[in-house]
Structures are given as C-alpha cells and as structure tokens.
Design an enzyme around this catalytic site. Structure first.
Site, short mmCIF file in Angstrom:
data_model
loop_
_atom_site.label_atom_id
_atom_site.label_comp_id
_atom_site.label_asym_id
_atom_site.label_seq_id
_atom_site.Cartn_x
_atom_site.Cartn_y
_atom_site.Cartn_z
N ASP A 441 8.61 25.21 82.59
CA ASP A 441 8.01 24.02 83.21
C ASP A 441 8.69 22.74 82.70
O ASP A 441 8.70 22.46 81.50
CB ASP A 441 6.51 24.00 82.88
CG ASP A 441 5.76 22.95 83.67
OD1 ASP A 441 6.40 22.15 84.37
OD2 ASP A 441 4.52 22.93 83.57
N GLY A 487 9.23 21.22 92.81
CA GLY A 487 10.01 21.07 94.04
C GLY A 487 11.00 19.91 94.02
O GLY A 487 11.62 19.60 95.04
N TRP A 488 11.18 19.27 92.86
CA TRP A 488 12.05 18.09 92.80
C TRP A 488 13.48 18.43 93.24
O TRP A 488 13.99 19.50 92.94
CB TRP A 488 12.10 17.53 91.38
CG TRP A 488 10.81 16.90 90.95
CD1 TRP A 488 9.72 16.64 91.73
CD2 TRP A 488 10.48 16.47 89.63
NE1 TRP A 488 8.73 16.07 90.97
CE2 TRP A 488 9.17 15.94 89.68
CE3 TRP A 488 11.15 16.46 88.40
CZ2 TRP A 488 8.53 15.42 88.56
CZ3 TRP A 488 10.52 15.94 87.29
CH2 TRP A 488 9.21 15.42 87.36
N ASP A 510 0.92 20.63 91.72
CA ASP A 510 -0.13 21.61 91.41
C ASP A 510 -1.14 21.74 92.55
O ASP A 510 -1.58 20.75 93.14
CB ASP A 510 -0.88 21.19 90.15
CG ASP A 510 -0.03 21.40 88.91
OD1 ASP A 510 1.20 21.59 89.05
OD2 ASP A 510 -0.60 21.38 87.81
#
Ligand code: GAL
Length: 696
Positions: A441, A487-488, A510
């Site tokens: 993450d 999703g960047w 999220d």
C-alpha cells in the site's frame, strides 16, 4: 399524466400557479375528491425517512434532511439568487419514499443545487494541509410514481436559477423524490424548495425505503461430492506448493489424484497437496473425490511456469471488518470460520492480515511499544501477534493460505511501520512466516518523494512497485503481489509491466458499505477489461457484505439484499480478487449463499481469465458480459434505478447470433432457449445473472 418540461420560474409565479391549481381543484374540475384539497408541505412529513448523503467519515454525526432550512441546518434554502422560507434541504444522492395512497393530485416544487456559502473545512490534522471543501457538481432531480419516471430535470448546477417541478400525481400510490449527481459528478447540498402536495384524500406519509426480503436463490449442494475451484493453479518450479482440493458433499470424503507430478504429495483425508515441482512445465492431473453418496472427478493442471494467480484470488482480509483491531486470535477465528462455514469447500483460500499488525514510533499510539525493528533491522510485530510464524503454520495447517500488508513508504496508512529501505529484509521475514500474499500500500511513500517529485509523474508512481518487485524476486517463495495505490496514474495500464508484474492492482479508493460507494466503484470499471488476464487482475477493492465494521464494533452491511447480489455478481464478472471483509463466523445462510454458489464461482475462476466489460447502457440499466473458456458468456443484467424495470440484452450487443440456452446462475436453473435477445425484470438496485451458451 406527466409534465416533464423543466423551465426556470420565479417563486412568485409558482405561488400563483399553486393558487390557480387549488382553485381549479376546489371548483371540481379533474377527478372527484373526497374533501377540499389542501396544500401539504413536504417539510411537514417525517424527514428522518429521507436518505441523505453523509459527509465527514464514519464517525461524523449523521446528517438528516432539514425542514425549511438548507442541509447545514442554519441557512435558509437558497437556489441561484433566490431564498426560500419553506421546503426541504438535503444532500445528493438523496431519496424519499412517500406513500400517497392515491390521495394527492399534484406535486409542486422549485428545485436546484443549494447556493449558500460552502461550509468551513474541518480543521486539518497536525502537520496536514487544510482541505478545501469542493462545491457540489450538477444534480438531477427526479419524481417517480409507482415505478414510472414522472419527472426528470436536466442536470442543474450550483448558481443556476430554481426549476419548477409540476407533476400530476393523481392515483399514484407511492412517490419517490430523488436527487442524484449527474454522470461523473459529485453530490452535494440540494433543495426541494416550496415543495407541496395538493391533497384531497389520504395525507402523504413519508415511509421507509422498502427493502426486499433476504431471498436465498441458490439450491444447497447435494450429498455426492462435487469438486469446485479453478481448473489450474500457477506455481514456480522449486517453490513450496499448497493446494487444497475444494469439494462439497457429505463427509468423510477420500481424495485421490491421478498423475500427480513428482515432488508433490496428497493428504488423502484432507485433500491437501503439498511439496515442490522441480521442473518447469504444465502437469495435467485428475482429481477424484469419493464419499458414500458417490464419486466426482475433475481435470486439473499444475502450471509450473512461475506465474501466480492464474485465476483471481478468493479469500478474506481483515480491514473492512476489524480495521486496526485485527489480532492473532481474530485471524485464527477467521481461519476456523472459513473451514467451519464450508467456504474452503468452494475454493476460498486466503486469510490476509491488513494494517494493524505492526508497531509504530508515533507517540501516543497504543501500538508504540518500543523499537519497531530489531538491531539487525528485522521488523518486530505488536503485542496482538505473539507468534507470526505460528499463525502462518496454523492457517496452512487448515489448507488455507496466509496474507499480509505493508507498504513501500516508511509508514502505512495507519502510521505504523512499513518497508521503506527494508524491502528485501521484510519480504524475507514474511516468507519465513509462510506468507503467500502481500498487499503493498502506497500511503506513507508520499513522504519520501524527493524535491520536485509528485504523484502526477508516472516514473515516481512506478518506482516503489518496481523496487517491491525486485525485492520479491529475491525471495524463494510464491507470494502474490497485490498493488494498492488507489488507481493513481491509471495503474491498470502499467501494473503488469515486466518490471512490476503485479498480480492485481486497486483501481479505486477505498470502498464502504453503501450502495453509492459499491455501485459507484463497480460500474466505473468500464473499459478496464483489456488490462486484466491470467496472473494480473483489476481490483475494485474488497467485499462489503455481512458483518463489517472497520474496527472493534461490528454491524450489518448497509447494502440491501439485492445490492449484495449486485456486489458479488459484478465483482465476479470483473474477475476481481474476491476478499471477504466481514466476520465469517457470523455469516448466516443468506450471506453464505452469496459466496458459495459454485456456478457463480466457476465464472469467477474461469480458466480463460477474461474480465467483463459493459456491453450496453440505457440510463440506469446496464449489461456486462464476460467470455468464458467453454465458448459461452456470463452476462449480468443490472438495474441501478429505484424501481423494478425490464432489462433486455440483444444478441448483437453480445456479438452472438442464433439459438442460445440461457441459464440463471443464481438459481442454477435453465430458463430456456432464446433467439435474438433475452429480457428479464430486474429489481431495484438488483441483478439477473445468466450464462448464455450456443445451442449445440
Ligand atoms: C488504505 C487501503 C485500505 C486499507 C488501509 C489500511 O490505504 O486502501 O484498503 O489497507 O489503507 O490502513
């Protein structure tokens, strides 16, 4: 019966119109009424029944619709340059069901986006930039009556003049007042100003949004064995293999495997295969399962070519249920429940710890327990996890697999220790614990960007995941690499680059357990199917069915039964990893039915590994289709609207012709043979999930 034209009017002209309409009704024109019609204010109804979009996170005080005030509860209703003393202030998306019982003739209102000054942003957390409050996007106002659209506005923007809604509701039993953001727009404060019913009969009454019963659609598996799960698994030559053959049917079951490759062995009672395959290659085998009611066989292939996750993962992750409260004992409860509830017999495999197992250096955090790493740099776990290796062994001992969470930054999203500059060491530690799955993450990585670097730069976005891949390749264990960076930079376009090889990547922020969140994320996955395939999957985030909570206190999901069918159907079609985020020990028959339908799971685990994409859209009705290995199509008919509606899919939209057999996958029932098209009534916020196969 409908007056659909929407045109701006000044409040005064609307008042004049009301007077005229009332006069007309009083004079006896129109249908006979029981008494002299009166004007009933929408604001006099029980507004606690109005659904209002919430802001401010899970711990904020819930907003309720406001009588004669804007949603902020202080300002008068303001639309464009006009202010109104009466009406209802809400926040889109918003909805109210009103029982009219045929007693009203007309609904009038002036609608529009609230134009009061934007609220002050909440004070920023220490060291954080103050957040700007975003203005609402354009909103659509709708009036539905007994399942029909009586009125729909154009998208209305903040600052635009109020628009008159003037709807004949004669004979209508149930009216729905809805405000929703236009496609791709943000919600926000929105108003039904001077909203009134002209009523000669029964008084309008606000009612709860009707919720359908929790219908179990799927028949229970029979007593004879049935072998479920994928038809192949990917492993790396020389690495540890663990594969549990998932079988339903009366216990005891005895398992056998024909053609088991050298290096693997089978536990005949447990149906668990372990060992190592030395040589690269594809190894076809036949699984057999036998009990007193019968015998089943299934062709299966061990693909020892180094590519993992040839079908998307099926498992559980601690975040949506326990948040930071996850502990060793809760993880063991989850593993026990995955077995006891029979989920393991349908192919559910992973028990994944999310954030909350690490320590922190942060003052005042209860997980600050002294050093976060030992002298040699090895990560030290917090007191809730007395023995990570022991936990891994426990999970594996049940035929399940073990997942963990960390990030490429110095800290995780919860401010706990992460793997920055310790990547190889940490991944090796995880391998020593028996970890099979890493969720990686981004979060704290933003804090180590060099001057001039931003998250708008693709090389910057890729770097931590390239570094992570390099580290993972140095560890001699099969570990799924799950990218989490919301999703960047369109991660789906590069998450499978040769120097990253993510087995999945989050495509969104999220999820939470509301219809808006789940359906918003799910139906936004348009056009992504081409980026998914065996070994690399789009991940629109974890499941939110069952008892969820993100912390120590659990509650039922906010999704209705039909919405839960939509959730599982859509995620199955999207070939997303399916990670339960609920307390499995508390799953009831309805929830178990949602995740143990073997025909639905067979679509999810289909060997072709193609994800669904949208093939048709008509307003709130959508059709998504996923090609399957056997030449058929899995097709989801979806209704995102507020009333039951017929949905039709044309063969042309699916790229097929001729006679087709249509099978209802939730009910596991053939519906017959169809030519050219298939239609079905689909419930509000619901789905019909079918398999369409050419007639042989
Ligand atoms: C978020 C992530 C969530 C969860 C959380 C833990 O960034 O998207 O899925 O892992 O961090 O702190």
């Amino acid at each position: 019966m409908t007056i659909t034209a929407s045109f701006p009017r000044r409040a005064r002209s609307r008042a004049a119109l009301t007077a005229l309409l009332l006069a007309a009704a009083t004079l006896g024109s129109g249908p006979p009424v029981k008494r002299v019609p009166e004007e009933i204010q929408l604001s006099s109804l029980d507004l606690s029944k109005m659904r209002v979009a919430q802001v401010g996170g899970r711990n904020a005080t819930p907003s309720v619709a406001q009588a004669n005030k804007a949603i902020d509860g202080t300002n008068l209703i303001r639309i464009g340059g006009e202010q109104f003393a009466t009406g209802v202030g809400t926040r889109s998306p918003s909805m109210l069901f009103v029982h009219l019982g045929g007693g009203s003739e007309r609904f009038l209102a002036l609608v529009g986006v609230d134009n009061n000054p934007l609220p002050e942003p909440p004070p920023p957390a220490a060291g954080q930039q103050p957040r700007r409050v975003q203005p609402p996007g354009t909103q659509i106002f709708r009036v539905l009556g007994d399942g029909k659209v009586l009125y729909q506005s154009n998208p209305l923007g903040r600052g635009e003049a109020p628009v008159l809604v003037n709807v004949d509701v004669t004979g209508i039993q149930t009216l729905v007042l809805q405000v929703k953001p236009a496609e791709g727009q943000r919600g926000g404060a929105a108003n039904w100003a001077e909203a009134t019913f002209t009523t000669g009969g029964a008084r309008p009454q606000a009612i709860d949004i009707p919720v359908e019963p929790r219908t179990i659609l799927t028949p229970k598996p029979g007593p004879a064995p049935r072998i479920n799960g994928p038809s192949l698994t990917g492993v790396t030559p020389g690495h540890d293999v663990l594969y549990k053959i998932p079988v339903t049917g009366t216990r005891p079951i005895s398992y056998s495997v024909e053609g088991l490759p050298k290096g693997l062995k089978l536990d005949r009672k447990a149906g668990v295969i372990t060992g190592r395959i030395a040589e690269r290659g594809r190894y076809p085998v036949v699984f057999k399962a036998k009990n007193k009611a019968g015998e089943a066989t299934k062709q299966f292939t061990f693909v020892a070519e180094g590519l993992l996750s040839l079908t998307p993962a099926l498992g559980w992750n601690s975040w949506n249920v326990y948040g930071r409260a996850i502990s060793d004992s809760l993880a063991r409860v989850a593993a026990d429940a995955m077995v006891a509830k029979g989920l393991i017999d349908h192919g559910w495999t992973y028990i994944n710890l999310d954030d909350g197992w690490e320590r922190t250096k942060r003052e005042g955090d209860p997980l600050n327990e002294g050093p976060v790493r030992a002298e040699d740099g090895t990560m030290i776990v917090n007191k809730k996890f007395p023995d990570m290796k022991g936990l891994g062994d426990y999970i594996h001992g049940k035929g399940l697999k073990f997942g963990i969470y960390t990030g490429p930054g110095p800290t995780t999203c919860q401010g706990l220790e992460a793997s920055w500059q310790h990547e190889v060491q940490d991944f090796q530690t995880f391998a020593n614990w028996g970890v099979d799955y890493i969720k990686y993450d981004w979060c704290g990585y933003s804090s180590v960007l060099k001057p001039g670097e931003t998250t708008q730069q693709l090389p910057v976005l890729k770097r931590p995941y390239q570094d992570g891949r390099k580290a993972l390749d140095q560890v001699a264990r099969d570990i799924i690499y799950s990218l989490c960076q919301y999703g960047w930079g369109n991660v789906w376009e590069w998450g499978n680059d040769p120097d990253i090889r993510g087995n999945s990547w989050r495509t969104t922020g999220d999820i939470t357990d509301t219809w808006e969140s789940m359906n918003g994320i799910g139906f936004r996955q348009v056009g992504y199917s081409k980026f998914a395939g065996p070994g690399h999957w789009n991940d629109p985030d974890m499941l939110v069915i069952g008892k969820v909570g993100w912390g120590p206190r659990l509650r039922d999901t906010g999704l209705t039964p039909n919405e839960q069918y939509v959730h599982i159907t859509l995620w199955t079609l999207l070939a997303s990893p399916l990670l339960l985020g609920n307390d499995m020990a508390q799953m009831d028959d309805f929830e178990l039915n949602l995740v143990t339908n073997d025909e639905v799971l067979a679509v999810h685990q289909d060997e072709l590994g193609k994800a669904a994409d949208r093939v048709a859209k008509n307003g709130e009705l959508e059709v998504w289709a996923r090609p399957l290995q056997d030449g058929s199509l899995a097709v989801g008919l979806f209704n995102r609207d507020e009333m039951d509606t017929k949905v039709t899919v044309q063969w042309a939209e699916l790229g097929i012709t001729g006679k087709q057999t249509v099978r209802d996958l939730w009910r596991q029932q053939d519906l017959g043979q169809f030519e050219n098209e298939f239609s079905s009534t689909v419930p509000r916020h619901g789905t019909v999930f079918v398999k369409i196969s050419p007639v042989k």
